[in-house]
Design a protein around this motif. Structure first.
Motif, PDB file in Angstrom:
ATOM      1  N   ALA A  83      19.655 -28.691   9.322  1.00  0.00           N
ATOM      2  CA  ALA A  83      18.345 -28.074   9.563  1.00  0.00           C
ATOM      3  C   ALA A  83      17.291 -29.120   9.884  1.00  0.00           C
ATOM      4  N   ALA A  84      17.288 -30.224   9.140  1.00  0.00           N
ATOM      5  CA  ALA A  84      16.308 -31.285   9.395  1.00  0.00           C
ATOM      6  C   ALA A  84      16.549 -31.932  10.758  1.00  0.00           C
ATOM      7  N   GLN A  85      17.792 -32.163  11.086  1.00  0.00           N
ATOM      8  CA  GLN A  85      18.110 -32.756  12.383  1.00  0.00           C
ATOM      9  C   GLN A  85      17.725 -31.831  13.533  1.00  0.00           C
ATOM     10  N   ASN A  86      17.826 -30.539  13.310  1.00  0.00           N
ATOM     11  CA  ASN A  86      17.480 -29.576  14.360  1.00  0.00           C
ATOM     12  C   ASN A  86      16.009 -29.623  14.751  1.00  0.00           C
ATOM     13  N   VAL A  87      15.155 -30.103  13.839  1.00  0.00           N
ATOM     14  CA  VAL A  87      13.729 -30.217  14.184  1.00  0.00           C
ATOM     15  C   VAL A  87      13.359 -31.649  14.565  1.00  0.00           C
ATOM     16  N   GLY A  88      14.366 -32.543  14.593  1.00  0.00           N
ATOM     17  CA  GLY A  88      14.121 -33.899  15.062  1.00  0.00           C
ATOM     18  C   GLY A  88      13.859 -34.931  13.993  1.00  0.00           C
ATOM     19  N   MET A  89      14.159 -34.597  12.737  1.00  0.00           N
ATOM     20  CA  MET A  89      13.953 -35.531  11.636  1.00  0.00           C
ATOM     21  C   MET A  89      15.224 -36.334  11.369  1.00  0.00           C
TER      22      MET A  89
END
Length: 224
Positions: A181-187
């Motif tokens: 989920a975090a990677q999906n927003v670019g984090m």
């Protein structure tokens, strides 16, 4: 450069497994006259099994316990109310929690927490850990009307922090709700290793909270 670190709560900052065992053990002691038909060890172990690392809500857990153990002296509501009222007294942090948050604060890193769960219940647990004052933003899914892994709750936290995803890091223990989920927003996504939800796609992996400041220092060096 990382300007903000966002955290999950259960299984990341709060040692939920130890906390749950402590709570269920104390619950048995408090309600022993009504639970005496089963052993304490059996009650605790069966509760932990049914709980599924927190992903089965407690009304379902208690319904099953009452059915399996044929408990007639207590109700689901009584047991659930006891859970909601007293779990906060059994909250156990992971090692180095306060020292890690203090060090990030001293480095002027913005801090946020995103946790799924019931609002007041989760806030009580955060306050029981004595860490609320470290955080610039705390988002709890019930009060936000959206929960992880939905990107909206991550973006909402970033907006409140006034930090871009590219300059942020998320630390969590769940492969989908936290890491993907975090990677999906670019984090950047940091997985706190556990056996329940293995994540091989994390950008970084830690075993102890004390590793976070060291990891951030390494990132600073690499970016120079």
């Amino acid at each position: 450069m990382i300007e903000a670190v966002l955290f999950d709560l259960d299984g990341t900052l709060l040692d939920r497994e130890k906390s749950l065992i402590a709570f269920v053990s104390h619950q048995y002691d408090r309600l022993a006259p009504k639970l005496s038909s089963i052993s304490k060890e059996h009650y605790v172990s069966r509760f932990v099994d049914l709980d599924k690392n927190g992903y089965v809500w407690k009304d379902v857990v208690y319904e099953q316990l009452i059915k399996e153990f044929q408990l007639t002296a207590c109700t689901v509501k009584e047991l659930l109310d006891d859970y909601m009222l007293n779990f906060k007294h059994c909250c156990i942090p992971f090692q180095h929690l306060h020292a890690m948050l203090e060090e990030l604060t001293q480095r002027n890193i913005k801090l946020a927490m995103i946790t799924n769960g019931y609002g007041q219940f989760q806030l009580d647990n955060i306050q029981a850990l004595g860490i609320e004052h470290y955080f610039d933003v705390i988002l709890i899914s019930e009060w936000e009307g959206v929960k992880k892994p939905n990107s909206d709750i991550f973006n909402r936290a970033l907006a409140k922090l006034q930090v871009s995803a590219a300059h942020s890091m998320f630390v969590g223990d769940h492969a989908i709700n936290d890491i993907e989920a975090a990677q999906n927003v670019g984090m950047l996504a940091v997985w706190k290793r556990n056996d329940a939800s293995p994540s091989y796609k994390a950008d970084y992996i830690i075993d102890e909270l004390s590793e976070i400041p060291m990891l951030m220092q390494q990132l600073v060096i690499c970016q120079k």
